[in-house]
Design an enzyme around this catalytic site. Structure first.
Site, PDB file in Angstrom:
ATOM      1  N   HIS A  82      49.782  45.299  22.804  1.00  0.00           N
ATOM      2  CA  HIS A  82      48.764  44.315  23.185  1.00  0.00           C
ATOM      3  C   HIS A  82      49.323  43.237  24.101  1.00  0.00           C
ATOM      4  CE1 HIS A  82      49.970  41.887  19.510  1.00  0.00           C
ATOM      5  NE2 HIS A  82      49.632  40.900  20.295  1.00  0.00           N
ATOM      6  N   TRP A 210      44.062  41.947  12.109  1.00  0.00           N
ATOM      7  CA  TRP A 210      44.384  41.044  10.985  1.00  0.00           C
ATOM      8  C   TRP A 210      44.190  41.717   9.625  1.00  0.00           C
ATOM      9  CZ3 TRP A 210      46.542  36.773  12.993  1.00  0.00           C
ATOM     10  CH2 TRP A 210      46.084  36.318  14.230  1.00  0.00           C
ATOM     11  N   ASP A 218      51.713  49.554  17.857  1.00  0.00           N
ATOM     12  CA  ASP A 218      51.631  48.431  18.802  1.00  0.00           C
ATOM     13  C   ASP A 218      52.955  48.187  19.535  1.00  0.00           C
ATOM     14  OD1 ASP A 218      50.599  46.359  20.221  1.00  0.00           O
ATOM     15  OD2 ASP A 218      49.933  45.187  18.500  1.00  0.00           O
ATOM     16  N   ASN A 324      40.171  38.152  19.221  1.00  0.00           N
ATOM     17  CA  ASN A 324      41.372  37.870  18.455  1.00  0.00           C
ATOM     18  C   ASN A 324      41.331  36.444  17.911  1.00  0.00           C
ATOM     19  OD1 ASN A 324      43.972  38.817  17.579  1.00  0.00           O
ATOM     20  ND2 ASN A 324      44.852  37.329  19.000  1.00  0.00           N
ATOM     21  N   GLY A 666      52.288  34.313  19.460  1.00  0.00           N
ATOM     22  CA  GLY A 666      53.458  34.090  20.319  1.00  0.00           C
ATOM     23  C   GLY A 666      54.613  34.928  19.806  1.00  0.00           C
ATOM     24  N   ASN A 667      54.619  35.158  18.484  1.00  0.00           N
ATOM     25  CA  ASN A 667      55.607  36.044  17.878  1.00  0.00           C
ATOM     26  C   ASN A 667      55.314  37.510  18.192  1.00  0.00           C
ATOM     27  OD1 ASN A 667      56.446  34.041  15.119  1.00  0.00           O
ATOM     28  ND2 ASN A 667      57.953  35.227  16.267  1.00  0.00           N
ATOM     29  N   SER A 668      54.123  37.797  18.677  1.00  0.00           N
ATOM     30  CA  SER A 668      53.767  39.184  18.979  1.00  0.00           C
ATOM     31  C   SER A 668      54.848  39.833  19.826  1.00  0.00           C
ATOM     32  CB  SER A 668      52.442  39.247  19.732  1.00  0.00           C
ATOM     33  OG  SER A 668      51.379  39.120  18.832  1.00  0.00           O
ATOM     34  N   PHE A 684      53.717  42.417  14.935  1.00  0.00           N
ATOM     35  CA  PHE A 684      52.544  42.387  15.824  1.00  0.00           C
ATOM     36  C   PHE A 684      51.321  41.695  15.259  1.00  0.00           C
ATOM     37  CE2 PHE A 684      49.606  45.655  14.206  1.00  0.00           C
ATOM     38  CZ  PHE A 684      50.419  46.421  13.378  1.00  0.00           C
ATOM     39  N   ASP A 685      51.339  41.324  13.984  1.00  0.00           N
ATOM     40  CA  ASP A 685      50.131  40.704  13.435  1.00  0.00           C
ATOM     41  C   ASP A 685      50.462  40.062  12.096  1.00  0.00           C
ATOM     42  OD1 ASP A 685      47.480  39.977  13.422  1.00  0.00           O
ATOM     43  OD2 ASP A 685      46.661  41.988  13.228  1.00  0.00           O
TER      44      ASP A 685
END
Lengths: 742, 742
Positions: A82, A210, A218, A324, A666-668, A684-685
């Site tokens: 993503h 989520w 991902d 999102n 932002g950690n994605s 990723f989530d």
């Protein structure tokens, strides 16, 4: 089934340790956590995390908004699927839809530019500069002047730091209590290497976003390119892969339930140090407003997307973003409600007040802070409807686009740019300093890919009608004049007026044309206004209020730099301990365990999912459209086909896992490291119950969601035939080109 | 949260024992299971279960379709809320809706008759009569004649058994391998004592039906009445409560995760001994047909229910029944698909065939069985579309109503009754023997409560149109003639013809009038036909095919009694062990543990739910409309209000629990006994993954759902103020009438 029960067993034996660990730690704080980490079974050297240019931190990079990491000596970067969505959209056409089909370059010359504005940031140094930024400020200065001093010092430091070509930033930690200067190498030639198809990379779509159980693949791969001399330059054919000093090993063993894991990346923003009043506004006003607005905007875009496949493509990324945020904010509101977080925040603040009042020293040091912060908050709330609507109309004023139209914010950017350009660089607004010009330009270029006149008009009309409903004391008078809005008019009447204004704007504007837009970016204010572009004229008419708001914001910033720092200091002093600062898009390390969680009364999330669940969920279309090749490979695996990525305890390949690490937007794309420091997955989530933790951390329910490295390797091997990448990351040492299926 | 983790821990420590225990055992088999029960920690006396008139089995009763048990010496009976639905409907008016509001009689004279046809059956003896029924039958008889012999012997035994006023039945076990004669006291004055409101008793509605986590308060109370002399008589004011010899103690301690529990009740029907071909037809034809038909019928009733509140009330019970079957069949189909149950059945049958073929003795004994069963099945399938549609039109031919119209089956019942009445009782069709006349009459009486002319017409039209679509070789010719259907006509044309027929039927029929209907039940065939009622005329026209089908069915029955018994014998011999027979609505005992279950990849059902989940799910309307009084009581409990029904490990009152016991439809309302033999809950449902177990048992996924006795007691005390009942069941020894809230 048997394996599942074993899993459940493992999960439960760990339940005693189920409290998640709060803290997006600054890497230099990790050595101070040595004892906690050892208690969790860590046998490595915590000091390693503090060395930002060593292993593993030297491999961790930012994409600006997402996190990523180097996984080969040739600048190969892994991040979330993503996170490369814009690059896929940029390279898609109605004939060839990379967002749906995915992409694989089997040779370097097939790698595609990720599009203008794509960046990789490699952190090179972090230095504390608290004294340099907030030290020795004349206490008699008012807040506006105080902010001016701090902003100027930051600009000066940044300019000095960037002399060697780095990208630098002075960031505030603990609400102004501390400042650090961060230097990064900014790589500007970023190329798309590999993305699985949507049926893997976005499997589950909005439905599963989520949620848990989760089965999303991902991941995607970029490569960083530099000039043959090793310099950061824009895309050029002769550029060569960047050679990072450090890269991560993608683990074929992964990590399992109970294992300690670290996540290293760039979390964007948390507000755990916010006051009760600030949090109350978020919960009662800000989030509900976003929920309503995004719901309506998504419905609008859904309707518009039906017009043509091309339009649908153009609005896809924005819709995904709106969705999102929508799901996140709904989760936050629900989390607040369920956990009575506001009530808890109130109790915490009262405790702080009692603690302050109980000691004369503390009374002197902190007694005035909370009342002052509350007064400031009350003042800000007086015009919040108007200010938020103006933001929706014009965007942040910088290169980012707001939730509404793209053209009106573009017009405003052009206008403000023309006002700022004549100034001395150090006097320019930070986002309009010369160091940002290329990204402003790139944003205006990139915008074209997602620009659709019909959609843009509909979004602008929506915000205009919203503006028509503002209460009497908070009107945007310039807009009322332009649109003919009057306070108290019916929505139908306002709609007609908005339509009339839009007719005029979109008939007359040239800004939908990329070349015209980019050309105007170089012009003076007089030249711009001479263009008589109605979109620019509207932006210019709205600008005085925007400027006034910015002035007020700067005054508030000055106060916050003064008060927020002391509030954070009080919280720190009261807690007496090691506490992580709120996230601020700087490099952080968080740790935790792979662990399930009780989800609802009578329901437990187990910590891992497997290929079996992909096949279970697959519907053959829409959001659960797993590729046939994958389903065949899953059937083959089930029938006994050997794979090195099988988890024997699960009897299948693990797909996603839950952990107690503390992460946020932002950690994605962040590397998830196992105890050996190998990449065992990508963050990723988070679960739906986690999102409110951005505001008040829930030690019981918070869980992050990761894709397992073994799923990545299995799919690359069995589904996507990404043999070249497997070889490059050291997973397929001898490339047997004759082997079938690869 | 902490408590949930403990729960999960308990659940998981038990995972090793997670295999559910197949077997709806005949009570007399239980002593043979002593070793297994001891291994599961049972310290009681298994022999006790074999004594049907002792404790606890003497307390277990049947309601005909549901199970129940005595819980006081004054004939108080507890069963499921959904088992008293018809009684609630019977006593409801548009002004006073007991289905929604619930009901509580605080004194005996307030107890309401449960309506005509309500029965309580108390088993008095069970005797094996295999020799008497299937012994010494001339092997030269053909199947039709063979069936005649068996049917006659059954009728004779039943008549002899019923001489003392009992209700008797000879039931086949293991598909005719064994026969037992069951004698029951049939109590005919049944009264409604207490039912919680819909927001408790049917909390979750269709959404939660067959689902977990579950929070349904599915209990209600009846009382059995007899004449002052202790005889079974119809409702009369002077009747007195029945005094059972045994009753169960409702346990205030309940039972928790890992505990051994027993369920004693009357499971209706399982088909685990069916052949592969029989099972295949169920999976591929019967169930999908039911799913389609019920879906469409429910949509019809939904539409019709919108007309008026009264109509909605009238069709509610039928809709609930259709929905329940629909969800069950969907679950069965899904279960078959997920588990490839048909493939497993095929493997099992091939194993049986190999086992038979491997030994000359066995070849001789069983070699012809499967081919003959398969040939019979193939023959039956040739006219299955026609036969199933005729069933949908006319019903079972007895007092039960099919899924379609109520009036046409009623007409057919009247007509057949007139044909059967002149015969000697022993020559009558079993369901039309004199012993069944009062229930036929009551069914015709009771029908009025759910009869709605508009709904009935719409349902009949639906089935008529279905009949118009039958394939060429399977036409119902009499109907074609009456309706003017021709093979291959369009659905629109068929609809017009069906409308025309319905116009004629409903304009001319008097059967919608209860008195007229009951009067005709006494008349001769000539008198009935002289009434020139078009509904009766249609039933009479359809009757020849119905009679022919019955003849064919009897021939098949004769063959099945011969072949099915030997097939079951082979299965038993091959398994070499103690096996429970298929359910047949006779008293059974099943045992298992309270235990969660992995539900889907990444998701685990924990074994208990609590009050917290009720509050979590409550929406204030529709299917999750928990009463305000309950929500207040839950809040009070959460805030620390003491209750003796709290589970300290959960920190709340347990609401529902999962167990590994083996149950099916008919078990609803069954007492769940803890190791002390106390009633710790009521069985009321199974999980969605369980329903396919009626055909092939899944030892891993099968879970039954129970309501916890502590939830019953808590709600009676804190929500419904059912102090009189608490006192009667020994839970509130001193009735303090001055205590507030009671």
């Amino acid at each position: 089934m048997k394996t599942r029960l074993n899993l459940a067993l493992v999960f439960c034996l760990l339940s005693a340790a189920a409290r998640a660990d709060e803290g997006m730690w600054m890497p230099q704080q990790i050595p101070q956590l040595a004892e906690r980490l050892r208690a969790m079974g860590f046998r490595g050297e915590p000091q390693a995390f503090a060395d930002l240019t060593g292993q593993p931190m030297g491999a961790i990079v930012s994409l600006g908004g997402c996190s990523a990491s180097f996984v080969s000596p040739d600048g190969l970067i892994v991040t979330n699927h993503h996170c490369v969505q814009a690059a896929l959209q940029f390279n898609s056409t109605p004939q060839k839809n990379l967002m749906e089909d995915g992409f694989l370059a089997t040779a370097r010359d097939q790698e595609l530019t990720a599009g203008p504005g794509s960046r990789v940031y490699v952190t090179s140094s972090v230095v504390e500069v608290t004294g340099e930024i907030s030290g020795k400020i004349d206490p008699k200065l008012d807040d506006r002047a105080r902010h001016e001093v701090i902003e100027k010092r930051m600009k000066e430091r940044t300019a000095a730091c960037e002399k060697d070509g780095s990208r630098c930033r002075v960031a505030s930690f603990f609400d102004g209590l501390k400042y650090y200067e961060l230097a990064q190498m900014e790589i500007r030639d970023v190329r798309l290497v590999y993305a699985p198809s949507e049926g893997i990379g976005n499997f589950g779509g909005e439905t599963d976003n989520w949620q848990w159980p989760r089965h999303t693949g991902d991941w995607s791969f970029y490569r960083a390119y530099v000039s043959p001399a090793g310099k950061s330059v824009p895309y050029a054919k002769e550029n060569v892969p960047f050679k990072p000093k450090h890269w991560l090993k993608v683990s074929p063993e992964g990590a399992g339930p109970g294992d300690l894991v670290f996540v290293a990346g760039y979390p964007g923003k948390t507000q755990r140090f916010a006051t009760y009043a600030q949090t109350k506004e978020l919960y009662e006003w800000t989030f509900p407003r976003t929920v309503r607005r995004n719901t309506e905007l998504i419905a609008l875009l859904d309707e518009i997307g039906k017009k043509s496949k091309e339009t649908e493509l153009r609005v896809a990324t924005r819709k995904r973003g709106l969705n999102n945020t929508l799901t996140n904010r709904k989760g936050v509101v629900e989390g607040f409600k369920k956990g009575d977080l506001l009530g808890m925040k109130e109790v915490m603040e009262k405790d702080l007040a009692s603690w302050t009042a109980a000691d004369p020293q503390r009374r002197k040091k902190y007694g005035d802070v909370l009342p002052a912060l509350n007064a400031m908050q009350a003042g800000k709330e007086k015009t919040r409807d108007r200010d938020a609507t103006l933001y929706d109309l014009l965007g942040a004023g910088g290169p980012t686009m707001a939730g509404g139209s793209s053209l009106l914010p573009a017009a405003h950017t052009l206008y403000v740019m023309s006002l700022e350009r004549p100034k001395v660089d150090l006097d320019r607004e930070p986002e309009y300093q010369e160091r940002n010009w290329s990204r402003i330009r790139e944003a205006q270029d990139r915008m074209q890919r997602s620009y659709d006149p019909g959609a843009d008009r509909a979004l602008l009309k929506y915000i205009l009608v919203e503006a028509s409903k503002l209460p009497a004391g908070q009107r945007i008078e310039a807009l009322d004049k332009e649109a003919g809005f009057v306070s108290g008019m019916s929505e139908a009447d306002a709609g007609k007026k908005a339509d009339a204004l839009c007719d005029r704007l979109y008939a007359g504007t040239k800004l939908g044309d990329k070349a015209a837009r980019l050309q105007l970016l170089e012009k003076s204010t007089a030249e711009i206004l001479a263009a008589k572009d109605p979109m620019i004229d509207l932006a210019a008419a709205l600008d005085p209020l925007w400027q006034a708001n910015r002035e007020r914001a700067k005054t508030r910033e000055g106060a916050l730099e003064r008060l927020g720092a002391r509030y954070a200091e009080a919280v720190l002093e009261k807690s007496g301990g090691l506490t992580a600062p709120d996230a601020n898009s700087t490099l952080r390390v968080t740790y935790g365990r792979i662990l399930g969680v009780p989800a609802r009364d009578g329901l437990v999330f187990s910590p891992q999912t497997t290929l079996a669940g992909v096949a279970e969920k697959a519907t053959g279309s829409g959001e659960f459209n797993a590729p046939k090749k994958e389903l065949d490979a899953i059937a083959a695996q089930k029938a006994g086909k050997k794979t090195p990525y099988l988890d024997p305890k699960l009897g299948s390949v693990p797909v996603n896992f839950l952990s107690t690490v503390d992460t946020t937007g932002g950690n994605s794309g962040s590397a998830t490291l196992n105890a050996k420091g190998q990449l065992c997955g990508l963050l990723f989530d988070g679960t739906f119950d986690t999102v409110a933790s951005d505001y008040l951390y829930d030690t019981e329910k918070t869980r992050s969601i990761h894709v397992d490295s073994r799923y990545m390797l299995w799919a690359m091997s069995e589904v996507d035939g990404a043999t070249n990448i497997l070889q490059e990351i050291g997973e397929a040492p001898s490339l047997d080109v004759s082997a079938p299926g690869r």
